[in-house]
Design an enzyme around this catalytic site. Structure first.
Site, short mmCIF file in Angstrom:
data_model
loop_
_atom_site.label_atom_id
_atom_site.label_comp_id
_atom_site.label_asym_id
_atom_site.label_seq_id
_atom_site.Cartn_x
_atom_site.Cartn_y
_atom_site.Cartn_z
N TYR A 28 37.73 36.16 31.90
CA TYR A 28 36.55 36.97 32.18
C TYR A 28 35.42 36.26 31.55
O TYR A 28 34.30 35.88 31.93
CB TYR A 28 37.11 38.28 32.86
CG TYR A 28 35.67 38.98 31.97
CD1 TYR A 28 34.56 39.72 33.37
CD2 TYR A 28 34.75 39.18 31.28
CE1 TYR A 28 33.78 40.43 33.41
CE2 TYR A 28 33.16 40.15 31.17
CZ TYR A 28 32.82 41.10 31.93
OH TYR A 28 31.85 41.44 32.16
N LYS B 211 31.17 34.78 32.19
CA LYS B 211 30.51 35.09 31.56
C LYS B 211 29.48 33.64 31.21
O LYS B 211 28.41 33.61 31.83
CB LYS B 211 30.32 35.88 30.97
CG LYS B 211 30.63 37.58 31.77
CD LYS B 211 29.07 38.44 32.87
CE LYS B 211 30.13 38.60 33.95
NZ LYS B 211 29.33 39.06 35.39
N SER C 223 27.39 39.68 29.12
CA SER C 223 27.60 40.80 28.14
C SER C 223 27.77 39.92 27.18
O SER C 223 27.85 39.23 27.17
CB SER C 223 28.90 40.90 28.65
OG SER C 223 29.89 41.19 28.20
P1 NAD Z 1 31.87 47.46 39.05
O1 NAD Z 1 32.99 46.12 39.75
O2 NAD Z 1 31.55 48.62 39.35
O3 NAD Z 1 30.26 46.50 39.91
C1 NAD Z 1 30.76 45.22 40.46
C2 NAD Z 1 29.71 45.10 42.40
O4 NAD Z 1 30.16 44.16 42.74
C3 NAD Z 1 31.27 46.04 43.22
O5 NAD Z 1 30.78 47.01 44.08
C4 NAD Z 1 31.68 44.42 43.81
O6 NAD Z 1 32.74 45.49 44.93
C5 NAD Z 1 30.23 43.60 43.82
N1 NAD Z 1 31.61 42.33 43.72
C6 NAD Z 1 32.22 41.77 43.90
N2 NAD Z 1 32.11 40.40 44.45
C7 NAD Z 1 31.74 40.26 45.38
C8 NAD Z 1 31.61 39.09 45.48
N3 NAD Z 1 32.52 38.47 45.66
N4 NAD Z 1 30.64 39.99 46.54
C9 NAD Z 1 30.26 41.22 46.59
N5 NAD Z 1 30.16 41.89 46.25
C10 NAD Z 1 31.19 41.24 44.85
O7 NAD Z 1 31.29 47.25 37.88
P2 NAD Z 1 29.15 47.22 37.32
O8 NAD Z 1 30.24 47.38 35.44
O9 NAD Z 1 28.77 47.88 37.75
O10 NAD Z 1 29.15 45.67 36.16
C11 NAD Z 1 28.49 44.84 37.20
C12 NAD Z 1 28.05 43.36 36.43
O11 NAD Z 1 27.46 44.01 34.97
C13 NAD Z 1 29.19 43.09 36.66
O12 NAD Z 1 29.06 41.56 36.27
C14 NAD Z 1 29.96 42.48 34.87
O13 NAD Z 1 30.49 41.73 34.93
C15 NAD Z 1 28.36 42.89 34.57
N6 NAD Z 1 29.07 43.58 33.30
C16 NAD Z 1 29.66 44.85 33.77
C17 NAD Z 1 30.42 45.86 31.83
C18 NAD Z 1 30.74 47.03 31.81
O14 NAD Z 1 31.00 47.41 30.32
N7 NAD Z 1 30.62 47.72 32.92
C19 NAD Z 1 29.63 44.70 30.81
C20 NAD Z 1 28.93 44.16 30.28
C21 NAD Z 1 28.56 43.45 32.45
C1 WQD Z 2 36.42 50.68 23.63
C2 WQD Z 2 36.74 50.38 22.35
C3 WQD Z 2 39.43 49.60 22.51
C4 WQD Z 2 40.57 51.79 25.18
C5 WQD Z 2 34.88 45.72 27.54
C6 WQD Z 2 34.78 43.83 27.50
C7 WQD Z 2 33.34 44.12 27.67
C8 WQD Z 2 32.88 44.41 28.72
C9 WQD Z 2 32.56 45.98 27.82
C10 WQD Z 2 32.15 43.49 30.28
C11 WQD Z 2 37.76 49.28 21.84
C12 WQD Z 2 38.74 51.08 22.18
C13 WQD Z 2 39.76 51.56 24.87
C14 WQD Z 2 41.89 52.86 25.25
C15 WQD Z 2 41.27 52.49 23.01
N1 WQD Z 2 32.49 44.42 29.99
N2 WQD Z 2 39.87 51.93 23.25
N3 WQD Z 2 41.91 52.70 24.20
O1 WQD Z 2 37.08 45.94 24.73
O2 WQD Z 2 34.76 46.84 23.95
O3 WQD Z 2 34.53 46.08 26.13
O4 WQD Z 2 33.99 46.64 28.44
O5 WQD Z 2 31.46 42.94 30.06
O6 WQD Z 2 33.16 42.67 27.67
O7 WQD Z 2 35.97 43.37 26.91
O8 WQD Z 2 35.59 47.73 26.07
O9 WQD Z 2 35.68 50.31 26.94
O10 WQD Z 2 37.68 48.56 26.57
O11 WQD Z 2 37.38 49.34 24.20
O12 WQD Z 2 40.98 53.53 21.58
O13 WQD Z 2 42.45 52.94 26.19
O14 WQD Z 2 38.05 51.50 22.66
O15 WQD Z 2 40.31 49.08 21.85
O16 WQD Z 2 37.40 49.74 20.55
P1 WQD Z 2 35.54 46.82 25.32
P2 WQD Z 2 36.46 49.09 25.82
#
Ligand code: NAD
Ligand code: WQD
Length: 340
Positions: free
Chosen positions: A151, A155, A126
Site C-alpha cells: 500500500y 503512494k 500519506s
Molecule cells: P475510502 O476507502 O473510504 O475511500 C476510497 C474510495 O475510493 C472508496 O469509496 C472506494 O470505493 C473508491 N475506489 C477504490 N478504488 C477505486 C477505483 N479503482 N475506481 C474508483 N473508485 C475506487 O478511503 P479514505 O480513508 O477515504 O481514503 C481516501 C484516500 O486517502 C485514499 O487514497 C487513501 O489511500 C488516502 N489516505 C487515507 C488515509 C486514512 O487513514 N484513511 C491516510 C492517508 C492517505
Molecule cells: C494507530 C496506532 C497502532 C489498531 C495507518 C497506515 C497509514 C495511514 C493511516 C493510509 C498504532 C495502534 C491500532 C489496533 C492498536 N493510512 N493500534 N490496536 O498504523 O498509524 O497508520 O493508517 O495511508 O499509512 O499505516 O494507523 O490506526 O492502524 O494505528 O494498538 O487495533 O494504534 O499500533 O500505534 P497507522 P492505525
C-alpha cells in the site's frame, strides 16, 4: 459559472467529507467512485447535510472509456484524487490488486486528464512515504523511504510518477497531500468511516468496542520508547483534512509544479491517551489488553505542520475530544454504518 471539480473516491470516508466542504464553498462537484469500499447512501447523507447533491458516476478509474466520457461532459478546473485501496494488511496479502488498482488506476486517470487538458490535481498521499524517520516532527523535506507495505509503495510510486509528469510538462499543477491519521466524522453524525469487516485502524476499532460490537481492543505493543510505551500518532479530524483540500485547490490554481504538504496537527497522542479520551467523550468503557507489536508499525509519527500553515494558510482546528466525540456520534447513530 462555478468551478467544476472531479472527486475520485468521493463516496469514501475522506472524499465524502471533502465533497461537503466543496459544495458548501460553491463548487460544482462530480463524484466518481466504483463503490468497492463505500456506499451510495453517503450521497443521500451529503444532500441532507448541505442541501446539495453532487453528480455521481459509478465508474472505475481504470476504465479509460468511462473517464473520457465524463471529461468530455464537463470542463473540470481540477481533480481531487482520493480513489484507491487503503488497507495496509490486505495489501501485503494482495500486492498485485493494490499495484493494479492504485498505480494503474492513477496512470489511467492522469492520461485522461492530460487528454482533456485538465492539469490541476490534488493527490491523497500519506505519511507512510516517510518510512520510519529517526527524528520528530516530520517535515516535508525529510527523505522518503521504502514503505513497509505494498500500500505504502503505491503512494510513493504515484508521488514519483507525478513529479516526473510535472517535469515533463509545465502545465501540471499538483498538490501531494501527506495525511497523518484521519479520524472523526462530520459533526452531524450522518457521515463517517464505515469499514468493511474487522477494522484495521485504531479509531474504528475503539468505536466498535465501545458500542459492544467487539469485545476488547488489542493494543499493539506496550514497550515502545514513548512516554507510556504505546505507539504515538498525529490524529487529525477529517473535517480539518477536508478544509486542507480547499486550501490546496486554491494554491494549485495560483502556481504550477508539484508541491508537498503535510496535513497533520503537529501533536502526537499515544494509544492509551486515545483510549482514555474516547472513554471520556463517549461515556463508555473501552476494555483493552496489551499484546505484541504489530509488524511494520513504528513507535511514533507526527507532523511538522508549519509548511501548510505558511503556504496554504491552513491549520487543524479541532482538538482531541472533538475528534473522539464526533467519531462516537457517527458510531452511535450508525451502528451498521450506511446500512443503519
Ligand atoms: P475510502 O476507502 O473510504 O475511500 C476510497 C474510495 O475510493 C472508496 O469509496 C472506494 O470505493 C473508491 N475506489 C477504490 N478504488 C477505486 C477505483 N479503482 N475506481 C474508483 N473508485 C475506487 O478511503 P479514505 O480513508 O477515504 O481514503 C481516501 C484516500 O486517502 C485514499 O487514497 C487513501 O489511500 C488516502 N489516505 C487515507 C488515509 C486514512 O487513514 N484513511 C491516510 C492517508 C492517505
Ligand atoms: C494507530 C496506532 C497502532 C489498531 C495507518 C497506515 C497509514 C495511514 C493511516 C493510509 C498504532 C495502534 C491500532 C489496533 C492498536 N493510512 N493500534 N490496536 O498504523 O498509524 O497508520 O493508517 O495511508 O499509512 O499505516 O494507523 O490506526 O492502524 O494505528 O494498538 O487495533 O494504534 O499500533 O500505534 P497507522 P492505525
Amino acid at each position: 459559472m462555478s468551478e467544476q471539480i472531479l472527486v475520485t473516491g468521493g463516496t469514501g470516508y475522506i472524499g465524502s467529507h471533502t465533497t461537503i466542504a466543496l459544495l458548501e464553498a460553491g463548487f460544482e462537484v462530480v463524484v466518481l467512485d466504483n463503490l468497492c469500499n463505500s456506499s451510495v447512501e453517503s450521497l443521500n447523507r451529503i444532500e441532507r447535510i448541505c442541501g446539495k447533491r453532487p453528480k455521481f458516476y459509478q465508474a472505475d478509474i481504470r476504465d479509460r472509456k468511462a473517464l473520457d466520457q465524463i471529461f468530455a461532459e464537463y470542463q473540470f478546473n481540477s481533480v481531487l484524487h482520493f480513489a484507491g485501496l487503503k488497507a495496509v494488511g490486505e495489501s501485503v496479502q494482495k500486492p498485485l490488486d493494490y499495484y493494479e488498482n492504485n498505480i494503474s488506476g492513477s496512470i489511467t486517470l492522469f492520461q485522461a486528464m492530460a487528454q482533456a487538458n485538465v492539469f490541476n490535481l490534488v493527490f491523497s498521499s500519506s505519511a507512510t512515504v516517510y518510512g520510519a524517520p529517526t527524528e520528530m516532527p516530520i517535515r516535508e523535506d525529510f527523505p522518503t523511504a521504502a514503505p513497509t507495505s505494498p500500500y505504502g509503495s503505491t503512494k510513493l510510486t504515484i508521488e514519483v510518477i507525478l513529479k516526473d509528469l510535472a517535469k515533463s510538462d509545465q502545465q501540471w499543477s499538483i498538490a501531494l497531500l501527506r495525511y497523518f491519521n484521519p479520524v472523526g466524522a462530520h459533526q452531524s453524525g450522518l457521515i463517517g468511516e464505515a469499514p468493511n469487516g474487522l477494522p484495521n485502524n485504531l479509531l474504528p476499532y475503539i468505536s466498535q468496542v465501545a458500542i459492544g460490537k467487539l469485545h476488547e481492543l488489542s493494543v499493539f505493543g506496550g514497550d515502545y520508547s514513548t512516554p507510556d510505551g504505546t505507539g504515538v500518532r498525529d490524529y487529525i479530524h477529517v473535517q480539518d483534512l477536508a478544509d486542507g483540500h480547499l486550501c490546496a485547490l486554491k494554491a494549485i490554481s495560483e502556481d504550477a509544479g508539484v508541491r508537498v504538504w503535510n496535513l497533520g496537527t503537529g501533536i502526537g497522542y499515544s494509544v492509551l491517551e486515545i483510549i482514555h479520551a474516547f472513554e471520556q467523550a463517549s461515556g463508555r468503557p473501552v476494555p483493552y489488553k496489551l499484546i505484541d507489536r504489530r509488524s511494520g508499525d513504528i513507535a511514533e509519527c507526527w507532523a511538522d505542520p508549519r509548511k501548510a500553515a505558511s503556504e496554504l494558510g491552513w491549520t487543524a482546528k479541532r482538538g482531541l475530544i472533538e475528534m473522539m466525540a464526533d467519531s462516537w456520534r457517527w458510531q452511535e447513530n450508525n451502528p451498521l454504518g450506511y446500512a443503519s
